[in-house]
Write a protein that holds these residues in place. Structure first.
Motif, mmCIF file in Angstrom:
data_model
loop_
_atom_site.group_PDB
_atom_site.id
_atom_site.type_symbol
_atom_site.label_atom_id
_atom_site.label_comp_id
_atom_site.label_asym_id
_atom_site.label_seq_id
_atom_site.Cartn_x
_atom_site.Cartn_y
_atom_site.Cartn_z
ATOM 1 N N TYR A 151 34.608 20.174 32.645
ATOM 2 C CA TYR A 151 33.518 20.867 33.345
ATOM 3 C C TYR A 151 32.621 19.884 34.095
ATOM 4 C CZ TYR A 151 30.453 25.026 33.572
ATOM 5 O OH TYR A 151 29.723 26.120 33.981
ATOM 6 N N ILE A 152 32.366 20.171 35.377
ATOM 7 C CA ILE A 152 31.385 19.418 36.164
ATOM 8 C C ILE A 152 30.061 20.158 35.990
ATOM 9 C CG2 ILE A 152 30.803 18.504 38.432
ATOM 10 C CD1 ILE A 152 33.793 19.053 39.190
ATOM 11 N N THR A 153 29.142 19.561 35.241
ATOM 12 C CA THR A 153 27.993 20.337 34.754
ATOM 13 C C THR A 153 27.034 20.789 35.853
ATOM 14 O OG1 THR A 153 26.791 18.297 34.208
ATOM 15 C CG2 THR A 153 28.103 19.312 32.464
ATOM 16 N N SER A 154 26.962 20.087 36.980
ATOM 17 C CA SER A 154 26.054 20.518 38.054
ATOM 18 C C SER A 154 26.671 21.601 38.935
ATOM 19 C CB SER A 154 25.657 19.323 38.936
ATOM 20 O OG SER A 154 26.767 18.861 39.684
ATOM 21 N N VAL A 183 28.536 14.852 35.704
ATOM 22 C CA VAL A 183 27.538 15.765 36.266
ATOM 23 C C VAL A 183 27.874 16.143 37.701
ATOM 24 C CG1 VAL A 183 25.097 16.060 36.871
ATOM 25 C CG2 VAL A 183 25.724 14.841 34.772
ATOM 26 N N GLN A 184 28.229 15.137 38.514
ATOM 27 C CA GLN A 184 28.395 15.392 39.949
ATOM 28 C C GLN A 184 29.796 15.102 40.485
ATOM 29 O OE1 GLN A 184 24.708 14.109 42.305
ATOM 30 N NE2 GLN A 184 24.565 12.792 40.488
ATOM 31 N N ASP A 194 23.634 1.945 35.496
ATOM 32 C CA ASP A 194 22.606 2.954 35.221
ATOM 33 C C ASP A 194 23.053 4.350 35.671
ATOM 34 O OD1 ASP A 194 20.940 1.100 34.097
ATOM 35 O OD2 ASP A 194 19.684 0.836 35.883
ATOM 36 N N VAL A 195 23.646 4.426 36.839
ATOM 37 C CA VAL A 195 24.076 5.739 37.357
ATOM 38 C C VAL A 195 25.262 6.253 36.547
ATOM 39 C CG1 VAL A 195 24.915 7.019 39.360
ATOM 40 C CG2 VAL A 195 23.197 5.231 39.656
ATOM 41 N N GLN A 196 26.160 5.358 36.176
ATOM 42 C CA GLN A 196 27.268 5.777 35.302
ATOM 43 C C GLN A 196 26.723 6.339 33.994
ATOM 44 O OE1 GLN A 196 31.085 4.008 34.687
ATOM 45 N NE2 GLN A 196 30.655 2.326 36.102
ATOM 46 N N MET A 197 25.737 5.645 33.436
ATOM 47 C CA MET A 197 25.131 6.111 32.194
ATOM 48 C C MET A 197 24.562 7.524 32.353
ATOM 49 S SD MET A 197 24.150 5.689 29.012
ATOM 50 C CE MET A 197 24.037 3.993 28.475
ATOM 51 N N GLN A 198 23.884 7.771 33.453
ATOM 52 C CA GLN A 198 23.305 9.103 33.707
ATOM 53 C C GLN A 198 24.399 10.166 33.806
ATOM 54 O OE1 GLN A 198 20.791 8.852 37.181
ATOM 55 N NE2 GLN A 198 19.658 7.088 36.382
ATOM 56 N N GLU A 199 25.461 9.844 34.529
ATOM 57 C CA GLU A 199 26.559 10.799 34.708
ATOM 58 C C GLU A 199 27.220 11.149 33.377
ATOM 59 O OE1 GLU A 199 28.111 12.414 37.526
ATOM 60 O OE2 GLU A 199 26.106 12.008 38.283
ATOM 61 N N TYR A 220 37.777 11.368 33.607
ATOM 62 C CA TYR A 220 37.201 10.661 34.743
ATOM 63 C C TYR A 220 37.496 11.387 36.058
ATOM 64 C CZ TYR A 220 37.573 7.107 31.090
ATOM 65 O OH TYR A 220 37.517 6.433 29.894
ATOM 66 N N PRO A 221 36.476 11.667 36.868
ATOM 67 C CA PRO A 221 36.697 12.305 38.170
ATOM 68 C C PRO A 221 37.646 11.483 39.042
ATOM 69 C CG PRO A 221 34.371 12.358 37.612
ATOM 70 C CD PRO A 221 35.045 11.477 36.592
ATOM 71 N N ALA A 222 38.679 12.132 39.538
ATOM 72 C CA ALA A 222 39.705 11.488 40.370
ATOM 73 C C ALA A 222 40.369 10.325 39.650
ATOM 74 C CB ALA A 222 39.114 11.008 41.697
ATOM 75 N N GLY A 223 40.186 10.230 38.337
ATOM 76 C CA GLY A 223 40.802 9.164 37.555
ATOM 77 C C GLY A 223 40.178 7.798 37.766
#
Length: 280
Positions: A151-154, A183-184, A194-199, A220-223
């Protein structure tokens, strides 16, 4: 006169007994019918849930599991498998006695090097398209098979994707579990730490709270991922990570680098069978 009274009394008593017997019989029939209805409802409820395995088979060699990778159950491009093909493949799994794993069972299989049946498969669908509910879900119910939706939560309010209500209906059936696809849906290997952590963290938190679960898998999105992704996934409590690398999944690949079997549109059942056995 006394004799007449005695006879009338006996007749009244007999009539009363007969009426009581009829009432008791009726009540007994009603109770039996209610019991049968209850048993039938319970049986139907059990059939609607995923079939469970009681005894696991332990192996000396490391288990190799086909993790099927689907996306949209529709037509149009190489990531879309038409409903007719999906139905034929699910019917094939059922007819050939494949056991469909949940995420928790797949993790247990790798942890214990055991399987609930000799033939198992883990069905995954990426991105949570709406047709997972309208097309795939009825087929899963028909054959009583389990699948995991990443699931892509956003995207839960995005057109052509599952609404939260649809997702919860699927989860409550016992035939579908939901895991993280971030998330996205960004390429994680191109993001800062930091952004990876947020995702990874925000996706897990949302899924945990929404589905009242402990989310254990990241797809992982698109692997796309890197060593930072693996370290963060482990730190956040994910137990397993799925890639788009092709082949059967085995712990030789690493807990966070498991391969999957890509199901392309238009393949034959003979090819499908070969993919289940060999991963290619």
């Amino acid at each position: 006169m006394t004799v007449k009274i005695f006879v009338l009394t006996c007749l009244l008593l007999l009539a009363g007994c007969t009426a009581q017997n009829k009432a008791d019989t009726k009540a007994s029939k009603l109770k039996t019918n209610e019991n049968l209805k209850t048993k039938k409802l319970n049986a139907n409820k059990k059939r609607s849930k995923k079939e469970t395995a009681s005894k696991w088979i332990h192996y000396k060699k490391k288990c190799r599991i086909p993790i099927l990778m689907y996306h949209s159950i529709s037509a149009g491009n190489a990531l879309r498998v038409p409903p007719k093909q999906f139905a034929e493949e699910m019917a094939y799994l059922k007819a050939n006695h494949y056991y469909t794993l949940t995420t928790a069972e797949a993790i247990k299989a790798f942890e214990t090097n055991s399987l609930p049946r000799q033939k198992v498969v883990w069905i995954t669908l990426d991105d949570a398209y709406k047709d997972n509910y309208t097309a795939a879900f009825p087929i899963l119910k028909k054959y009583h098979l389990h699948a995991t939706i990443n699931y892509i939560t956003s995207f839960n309010q995005k057109p052509n994707h599952l609404t939260l209500n649809e997702a919860k209906i699927m989860q409550h059936s016992g035939l579908v579990d939901f895991q993280s696809h971030t998330v996205q849906h960004l390429d994680l290997n191109e993001l800062s730490t930091d952004v990876q952590m947020q995702e990874l963290a925000n996706s897990k938190k949302w899924l945990d709270n929404t589905f009242r679960q402990k989310t254990q898998m990241i797809c992982y999105p698109a692997g796309r991922y890197n060593q930072t992704t693996i370290k963060l996934a482990n730190h956040l409590g994910y137990k397993i990570g799925l890639t788009t690398n092709e082949g059967l999944a085995c712990l030789d690949q690493g807990w966070y680098s498991l391969s999957r079997v890509r199901i392309a549109p238009g393949i034959s059942l003979q090819t499908f069978n070969q993919l289940l056995k060999n991963g290619y």
